[in-house]
Design a protein around this motif. Structure first.
Motif, PDB file in Angstrom:
ATOM      1  N   MET A 466       0.931  -1.291  -0.086  1.00 18.56           N
ATOM      2  CA  MET A 466       0.063  -0.064   0.013  1.00 18.56           C
ATOM      3  C   MET A 466       0.996   1.268  -0.074  1.00 18.56           C
ATOM      4  N   GLU A 467       1.900   1.407   0.895  1.00 15.43           N
ATOM      5  CA  GLU A 467       2.646   2.397   0.950  1.00 15.43           C
ATOM      6  C   GLU A 467       3.611   2.564  -0.316  1.00 15.43           C
ATOM      7  N   LYS A 468       4.049   1.562  -0.757  1.00 13.78           N
ATOM      8  CA  LYS A 468       4.797   1.696  -2.063  1.00 13.78           C
ATOM      9  C   LYS A 468       3.776   2.011  -3.356  1.00 13.78           C
ATOM     10  N   SER A 469       2.622   1.898  -3.486  1.00 13.91           N
ATOM     11  CA  SER A 469       1.596   2.145  -4.398  1.00 13.91           C
ATOM     12  C   SER A 469       1.356   3.848  -4.246  1.00 13.91           C
ATOM     13  N   LEU A 470       1.420   4.098  -3.013  1.00 16.26           N
ATOM     14  CA  LEU A 470       1.055   5.576  -2.800  1.00 16.26           C
ATOM     15  C   LEU A 470       2.408   6.287  -3.103  1.00 16.26           C
ATOM     16  N   MET A 471       3.436   5.931  -2.894  1.00 18.27           N
ATOM     17  CA  MET A 471       4.637   6.609  -3.262  1.00 18.27           C
ATOM     18  C   MET A 471       4.999   6.607  -4.703  1.00 18.27           C
ATOM     19  N   ASP A 472       4.554   5.545  -5.197  1.00 19.72           N
ATOM     20  CA  ASP A 472       4.779   5.490  -6.826  1.00 19.72           C
ATOM     21  C   ASP A 472       3.701   6.460  -7.301  1.00 19.72           C
ATOM     22  N   TYR A 473       2.474   6.651  -6.688  1.00 25.29           N
ATOM     23  CA  TYR A 473       1.537   7.789  -7.549  1.00 25.29           C
ATOM     24  C   TYR A 473       1.993   8.987  -7.314  1.00 25.29           C
ATOM     25  N   GLU A 474       2.503   9.432  -6.058  1.00 31.20           N
ATOM     26  CA  GLU A 474       2.902  10.580  -5.813  1.00 31.20           C
ATOM     27  C   GLU A 474       4.259  10.879  -6.605  1.00 31.20           C
ATOM     28  N   GLU A 475       5.003   9.994  -6.745  1.00 31.77           N
ATOM     29  CA  GLU A 475       6.248  10.201  -7.996  1.00 31.77           C
ATOM     30  C   GLU A 475       5.967  10.508  -9.296  1.00 31.77           C
TER      31      GLU A 475
END
Length: 775
Positions: A466-475
């Motif tokens: 979940m945190e990786k998906s959130l970071m990927d979206y932000e990036e």
């Protein structure tokens, strides 16, 4: 310039990334939309650069210029910018931006550029200030460790915590901390130190441990403190002010790891002798100038900038430096990975101001466990900004798929029901993330675990996903959020293209073009000149007596190496042939002659008077037999000096009159150093070479003419021999090739730029340019 290495370029990019990302301000803050196209400043080949974008790069590269926004400054930079854009356009024309190598490299730097935007700056600033305040003091603490993995099952974590609580009760009731630490602590060092970790300051321990230690009063025992190692019971033993910073000078005698023991001992003796001279009051700068191998500091008397504990990264050097109490104190030689150091105290001062340490502390905080706390704050913020919504019930269903095989990293999603794959676990900005993607993540990231349930392991994997998906979206959306990030990525893209094209068009082309280099040199050779040079030998002696001995040694043209001894070659009476024993004794001198072209061997063969009756030439034959053997083993005959002697009396052992003795000589005066320094490391230092005026102060002190000069300087006795004088002349290509290549590269670049200016039409909007000028 000669082509830089890729590693140097990469390092420079990383440094620039960090600097720019943290220091520059956003150039456009949510500009209002306008239907009118902004005015262009320059058009190159039909591609326009707008005034605001030019202003961005100009500001960044002229921030401290006194003449910023003057007409000259703007036009000079516009020329540099034009050249840059022309090269990038040429690279795009060649398709360099479509290669896999370019795409891979650009993606690497794009991620580095994104890093500062994927952090919680306010949290970082607070942690940096906290670290600085803590650096004002040092804490001495002991601990007892109850080891438990960060990913341990909650039940196991609870057991470790409960055990820590029980031991804390014993400590509070008066049981001995040291005894308990030695008995039950799971820190292996506790059996020796009783849990005592000594003094430390901020950024030297894991953050939770540091946090507890700095907040705990002296003498008290903490509640269990959780770190990545487990639970700690911490007892603070003492608190004191920090040591601040120290400034020292050093003289280094360079040494290397795994060097021969004999060489190591010789270097230590040299360091010890320098130390003795310094303690006796000889001028420190003079000793440093003559004997220090640290080329970066010897010219300034070995002085180093101020440093604090941990900054240099050589503990033995730092500990010795801080142990010196007063200015002028000198420590005995200490050995580091770089060699022997004689350290002299210059000055001590307290902790540097925050403004001077902020940048360094920020880097350390980002590498420290504190960054995890920063990440928690950042994730929480972007959860809200990107409208992340979780579906707990769907997650519970999805986690049922994990069985005990996930703990062995052998889990497969083959049995997962298709309807479960479509379950939405969470949404980000209304974009659904289904269980199928989570299962794929689990397949790739599963790893063996112990003392944890499959369900809990699944929850940990979900949290990471979940945190990786959130970071990927932000990036992926940084360019929409931050104009400066968008400009930076574009700038780095162009920079990588430019590097690749410069390599192709200029750097490698110049280096590989031997004929072009030669032709360029032929037309410019008078630009590469030697001034008048003197060919010299400098013998720097500790005493006048040593200088006189050196003169005697030099008279013969060769120097006997008395420190190298060989066994005598023995012959039976009335024979001159070499037996196996004799040949084995010739192996060492043979190897020395083969390895060193400046070595010579004197062979002195003897004969007893009684032998002359049967063979009057027997001594000569013995010498020739040794010579023939060495020549047969590839020794150059010119390196052999033959002598023959007939014994004057037939007394004592006959073998002393039927032998051959060997002596080693050299034409290299440098070997004199070993001879004279065998007992005292600083007896003699020799310098040879060709020098121009101002290259060497000893040479400059005499009239430049062939001859010998006796000089006394810095309590040393110097013999200066000027062997010859070379009048000014053009340097040969091999003497200035690096400089020639650099100039040739500049020529290739200028020719290339001129051709591009012919190819692409360039228009400058003078009206917009003049609007930028500030009086």
């Amino acid at each position: 310039m000669i082509k830089p290495t890729a590693s140097k370029f990469s390092t420079a990019i990383v440094v620039i990334t960090l600097y720019v990302s943290f220091l520059h301000n956003t150039i456009a803050q949510k500009k209002a939309l306008s239907t009118k196209e902004p005015a262009y400043l320059i058009s190159i080949g039909g591609k326009k650069t707008f005034a605001e974008d030019f202003k961005y790069v100009y500001e960044k590269n002229n921030n401290s210029t006194d003449e910023k926004y003057s007409d000259k400054s703007l036009r000079d930079y516009l020329e540099l910018y034009t050249r840059f854009r022309l090269k990038v356009m040429d690279a795009e024309k060649m398709g360099l931006d479509t290669t896999s190598a370019f795409k891979t490299e650009f993606e690497t730097y794009r991620k580095q550029l994104a890093t500062p935007y994927l952090t919680e700056k306010k949290a970082t600033d607070g942690l940096v200030k906290e670290a600085y305040e803590r650096m004002k003091s040092e804490v001495r603490a002991s601990h007892i460790l109850f080891a438990v993995s960060q990913e341990a099952d909650p039940l196991d974590t609870l057991k470790a915590y409960s055990k820590a609580i029980e031991i804390r009760k014993k400590l509070i009731s008066g049981e001995d901390f040291i005894a308990l630490a030695k008995k039950i602590s799971e820190d292996p060092s506790a059996t020796n130190n009783g849990g005592d970790l000594g003094y430390f300051t901020a950024l030297q321990m894991v953050y939770p441990f540091e946090n507890a230690a700095f907040n705990l009063p002296v003498g008290e025992v903490s509640m269990p403190v959780r770190s990545k190692f487990g639970y700690h019971l911490i007892k603070v033993l003492d608190k004191r002010a920090s040591k601040g910073e120290v400034k020292v000078a050093h003289i280094m005698v360079q040494a290397f790891q795994n060097m021969p023991k004999a060489d190591s001992i010789t270097l230590y003796k040299k360091a010890k002798e320098i130390y003795t001279k310094a303690k006796a009051g000889e001028e420190w700068k003079s000793l440093c100038s003559q004997f220090s191998d640290d080329q970066g500091s010897k010219a300034s008397g070995g002085e180093l900038p101020f440093f604090s504990t941990g900054l240099i990264g050589v503990p033995v050097f730092e500990n010795t430096a801080f142990s010196l109490a007063n200015p002028g104190d000198i420590a005995e030689p200490v050995l580091s990975p770089y060699g022997w150091h004689i350290i002299k105290m210059i000055e001590k001062k307290s902790l540097l101001p925050f403004s001077e340490l902020e940048s360094t502390l920020k880097q350390k905080v980002n590498r420290d466990q504190r960054s995890e706390l920063n990440n928690v704050y950042f994730i929480e913020r972007i959860r809200k900004e990107n409208q992340l919504v979780e579906k707990p019930k769907n997650l519970d269903i999805a986690l049922v798929a994990f069985d005990s095989s996930i703990l062995k990293a052998k889990w497969s999603d083959a049995k997962v029901r298709s309807r479960d794959r479509s379950l939405v676990l969470f949404t980000i900005a209304n974009i659904p993330y289904a269980a199928d993607a989570f299962y794929n993540y689990a397949l790739l990231n599963q790893s063996p675990k112990t003392k944890i349930s499959p369900n809990y392991h699944g929850k940990l994997l979900y949290q990471d996903f979940m945190e990786k998906s959130l970071m990927d979206y932000e990036e992926a959306n940084l360019g929409k959020k931050y104009k400066d990030y968008s400009l930076l990525t574009s700038e780095y893209r162009d920079g990588i293209l430019l590097f690749q094209l410069m390599d192709k068009k200029v750097w490698s082309k110049a280096i590989d073009d031997s004929a072009g280099i030669q032709n360029f040199y032929n037309t410019k050779k008078n630009s590469y000149m030697w001034e008048q040079r003197v060919n010299v030998q400098i013998f720097n002696c500790a005493t006048e007596a040593i200088r006189n001995q050196v003169k005697e040694k030099l008279k013969s043209g060769v120097v006997e190496l008395t420190s190298t001894k060989f066994n005598d070659i023995l012959f039976k009476t009335n024979t001159f042939t070499l037996d196996e024993s004799a040949m084995s004794k010739l192996v060492v001198p043979k190897d020395i002659l083969l390895k060193n072209p400046k070595m010579k061997l004197e062979i002195t063969a003897y004969a007893d008077k009684s032998e002359l009756k049967s063979d009057s030439k027997i001594a000569v034959k013995r010498a020739n037999e040794i010579k023939k053997y060495l020549i047969a083993n590839n020794v150059d005959s010119t390196k052999l000096i033959l002598k023959s002697i007939v014994s004057a009396a037939s007394q004592g052992n006959i073998t002393d009159r039927t032998k051959a003795g060997l002596k080693l000589f050299t034409t290299s005066v440098k070997e004199l150093e070993k001879e004279f320094n065998s007992n005292q490391a600083l007896n003699l230092q020799i310098t040879e070479g060709k020098f121009q005026k101002h290259d060497n102060e000893i040479i400059d002190s005499v009239e430049p003419k062939v001859g010998e000069f006796n000089i006394e300087k810095n309590n040393r006795f110097i013999l200066l021999k000027i062997l010859s004088i070379e009048e000014p002349r053009a340097k040969y290509l091999n003497e200035c090739k690096g400089l020639v290549i650099s100039d040739y590269q500049n020529k290739l670049e200028e020719d290339w730029i001129n051709s591009l200016k012919q190819e692409y039409k360039i228009n400058v909007n003078e009206f917009e340019l003049k609007k930028l000028i500030k009086p």
